[in-house]
Design an enzyme around this catalytic site. Sequence first.
Site, PDB file in Angstrom:
ATOM      1  N   HIS A   1       0.849  -1.184   0.000  1.00  0.00           N
ATOM      2  CA  HIS A   1       0.000   0.000   0.000  1.00  0.00           C
ATOM      3  C   HIS A   1       0.883   1.232   0.000  1.00  0.00           C
ATOM      4  O   HIS A   1       1.994   1.220   0.526  1.00  0.00           O
ATOM      5  CB  HIS A   1      -0.928  -0.009   1.226  1.00  0.00           C
ATOM      6  CG  HIS A   1      -2.051   0.969   1.112  1.00  0.00           C
ATOM      7  ND1 HIS A   1      -1.927   2.291   1.492  1.00  0.00           N
ATOM      8  CD2 HIS A   1      -3.315   0.820   0.643  1.00  0.00           C
ATOM      9  CE1 HIS A   1      -3.081   2.912   1.257  1.00  0.00           C
ATOM     10  NE2 HIS A   1      -3.925   2.053   0.753  1.00  0.00           N
TER      11      HIS A   1
ATOM     12  N   ASP B   1      -8.098  -4.710  -0.946  1.00  0.00           N
ATOM     13  CA  ASP B   1      -8.576  -5.378  -2.157  1.00  0.00           C
ATOM     14  C   ASP B   1      -8.440  -6.896  -2.082  1.00  0.00           C
ATOM     15  O   ASP B   1      -9.209  -7.623  -2.709  1.00  0.00           O
ATOM     16  CB  ASP B   1      -7.794  -4.878  -3.378  1.00  0.00           C
ATOM     17  CG  ASP B   1      -8.002  -3.405  -3.626  1.00  0.00           C
ATOM     18  OD1 ASP B   1      -9.157  -2.983  -3.712  1.00  0.00           O
ATOM     19  OD2 ASP B   1      -7.000  -2.671  -3.727  1.00  0.00           O
TER      20      ASP B   1
END
Length: 374
Positions: free
Chosen positions: A259, A310
């Site tokens: 991330h 996700d």
Amino acid sequence: MAAKESGLRGVVAGRSALSSVDGEVGRLTYRGIDIADLVAAETTFEEVAYLLWHDELPSRSQLDALTNQLNESRGLPGPVMDMLASLPDDSTPMVALRTAVSMLGSFDPDQGDDSLEAAERKAVRLLAQTPNIVAQAGRLLEGRDPIDPPDGSIAESFLATYFGEAPKPEATRTIDVMLVLQADHEFNASTFAARVIAATLTDMHSAIAGAVGALRGPLHGGANQAVLEMLLQVTSPEEAEAWVLDKLAKRELVMGFGHAVYRTADPRATILREIARELAPASGHAEWFETSQVMEAVMLREKNLNSNVDFYAATVYASLGIPPDLFTPIFAISRMSGWTAHVLEQQGNNRIIRPRAEYVGHMDRPVTPMAERG
């Protein structure tokens, strides 16, 4: 001072009181409230939207009023429904959503009024209409007829409209949690795009259409669909480790890991992992969760990368019978609350966003006459 980080990584580009991401400890808060606490208290998505818009969780009467507004605002103008029905067969629900949001701006009762008060009313209507757009686009692109959305929570109405039947309470609660977890996330790409557009003092729908376009990209909202496509390539948990190692050896991207902000576990993924653990076996696809766990362990061991939101979102959606091309549009349903809140915040204390660029091209080049250019 020129920004040295590619993609503005780590560069503070503005101020906001909406959400805070602490990447070092893996914490996300909305208006100062930890998302884990919101989920644990079974706070609904509608309550979270109100929180983002108004800086306080709603009272019972305020929540009831918002629920009534949402129920009354779900319908889509006839021309918008006609557009959805006329899209080419190879269109996607995200393309449908982007186009529909733009069209809705022309039919909104406050069209032409770009005041803050009108923008607040537009935000409510967009939050109500987006789930209906996504459900109807999903039905139409699958060759099914549209149906009228029923009253109820956003999660319940969306599921009932898309599937054509009342959802089970567990499915409604799961989608509601998904919407809560993805409602806002600081200055991510789509949110920042919305704020840049809003800063020009254009209308709410223009800013949101830009945000939808940004979310459609595979490096942003489209990542969750890519995760399921990846899981379907690995036929068993036993193959997962070798598959990941092969990808890493080829320097290929393994979707759903790492991330831009979090340096530890993504707190949203931590919550979704447990939901996926419960849902996958009941869906008849326990291997999705088992494969995911192997992949997660290998990526942490080999690359020191944690899963992001996700990664387990894909398993959760698929376990509910939702097709991959609706994963990102559902993300947009959730993020509509954050996008509109950011547009309102930008509009409430606006200054046009106009950064500088660090020029790295040629310097002092002469003009070569046409006859000498070869």
